[in-house]
Design a protein around this motif. Structure first.
Motif, PDB file in Angstrom:
ATOM      1  N   PHE A  83      -8.370   1.405  -4.581  1.00 46.05           N
ATOM      2  CA  PHE A  83      -7.951   2.786  -4.313  1.00 46.05           C
ATOM      3  C   PHE A  83      -9.115   3.567  -3.711  1.00 46.05           C
ATOM      4  O   PHE A  83     -10.272   3.331  -4.050  1.00 46.05           O
ATOM      5  N   THR A  84      -8.769   4.536  -2.866  1.00 46.63           N
ATOM      6  CA  THR A  84      -9.767   5.417  -2.282  1.00 46.63           C
ATOM      7  C   THR A  84      -9.266   6.856  -2.342  1.00 46.63           C
ATOM      8  O   THR A  84      -8.166   7.161  -1.863  1.00 46.63           O
ATOM      9  N   THR A  93       6.242   2.911  -8.063  1.00 48.52           N
ATOM     10  CA  THR A  93       6.789   1.717  -8.694  1.00 48.52           C
ATOM     11  C   THR A  93       6.405   0.498  -7.862  1.00 48.52           C
ATOM     12  O   THR A  93       6.692   0.453  -6.665  1.00 48.52           O
ATOM     13  N   VAL A  94       5.754  -0.464  -8.504  1.00 49.38           N
ATOM     14  CA  VAL A  94       5.311  -1.676  -7.829  1.00 49.38           C
ATOM     15  C   VAL A  94       6.072  -2.854  -8.431  1.00 49.38           C
ATOM     16  O   VAL A  94       5.961  -3.119  -9.629  1.00 49.38           O
ATOM     17  N   SER A 129       0.833  -1.208   0.000  1.00 45.65           N
ATOM     18  CA  SER A 129       0.000   0.000   0.000  1.00 45.65           C
ATOM     19  C   SER A 129       0.862   1.249   0.000  1.00 45.65           C
ATOM     20  O   SER A 129       1.996   1.239   0.491  1.00 45.65           O
ATOM     21  N   LEU A 130       0.299   2.305  -0.551  1.00 44.37           N
ATOM     22  CA  LEU A 130       0.884   3.638  -0.494  1.00 44.37           C
ATOM     23  C   LEU A 130      -0.241   4.640  -0.364  1.00 44.37           C
ATOM     24  O   LEU A 130      -1.360   4.387  -0.836  1.00 44.37           O
ATOM     25  N   MET A 142      -3.862   3.782  -1.821  1.00 42.46           N
ATOM     26  CA  MET A 142      -3.737   2.717  -2.805  1.00 42.46           C
ATOM     27  C   MET A 142      -3.375   1.420  -2.082  1.00 42.46           C
ATOM     28  O   MET A 142      -2.303   1.327  -1.459  1.00 42.46           O
ATOM     29  N   ASN A 143      -4.266   0.462  -2.149  1.00 38.60           N
ATOM     30  CA  ASN A 143      -4.061  -0.847  -1.511  1.00 38.60           C
ATOM     31  C   ASN A 143      -3.977  -1.938  -2.572  1.00 38.60           C
ATOM     32  O   ASN A 143      -4.385  -1.737  -3.720  1.00 38.60           O
ATOM     33  N   SER A 144      -3.476  -3.093  -2.173  1.00 38.46           N
ATOM     34  CA  SER A 144      -3.376  -4.241  -3.083  1.00 38.46           C
ATOM     35  C   SER A 144      -2.733  -3.839  -4.400  1.00 38.46           C
ATOM     36  O   SER A 144      -3.234  -4.174  -5.487  1.00 38.46           O
TER      37      SER A 144
END
Length: 124
Positions: free
Chosen positions: A68-69, A121-122, A17-18, A83-85
């Motif tokens: 995302f929320t 970057t993921v 997450s970020l 931002m999750n998952s």
């Protein structure tokens, strides 16, 4: 004029997450509709999420819905993107945008002001 400054980007592993922040200054930014967009290398800038002036109405691209929320704190003149998952395909430069109309939009040409972007970057 409205100035937008994004922060919170970085590198994270898939599934992590970020939280991105967009600090606004200048004209009464609390009345503005706000959006997040992203642009991956070699691709066009695309819509991610939007929120209206009060925070009571939000919209998301299908690719991020449920993960995302978007939210805003008008007392702090800041918009957030939780931002999750996260997935490798979320890798991009993320941009914050503001429009004088009080609601968000999917279309980038509807926005009046843009930030400089923050890299996300993921890794897999």
């Amino acid at each position: 004029q409205v100035q937008l400054v994004e922060s919170g980007g970085g590198q994270v592993q898939a599934g992590g997450s970020l939280r991105l922040s967009c600090a606004a200054s200048g004209r009464t930014s609390s009345n503005y509709g706000m959006g997040w967009f992203r642009q991956a290398p070699g691709k066009e800038r695309e819509f991610v999420a939007a929120v209206n002036w009060s925070g009571g109405s939000t919209d998301y691209a299908d690719s991020v819905k449920g993960r995302f929320t978007i939210s805003r704190d008008n007392a702090k003149n800041t918009v957030y993107l939780q931002m999750n998952s996260l997935k490798p395909e979320d890798t991009a430069v993320y941009y914050c945008a503001a429009r004088a109309a009080g609601y968000g939009s999917w279309w980038l040409q509807n926005y009046d002001y843009w930030g400089q972007g923050t890299q996300v970057t993921v890794s897999s």
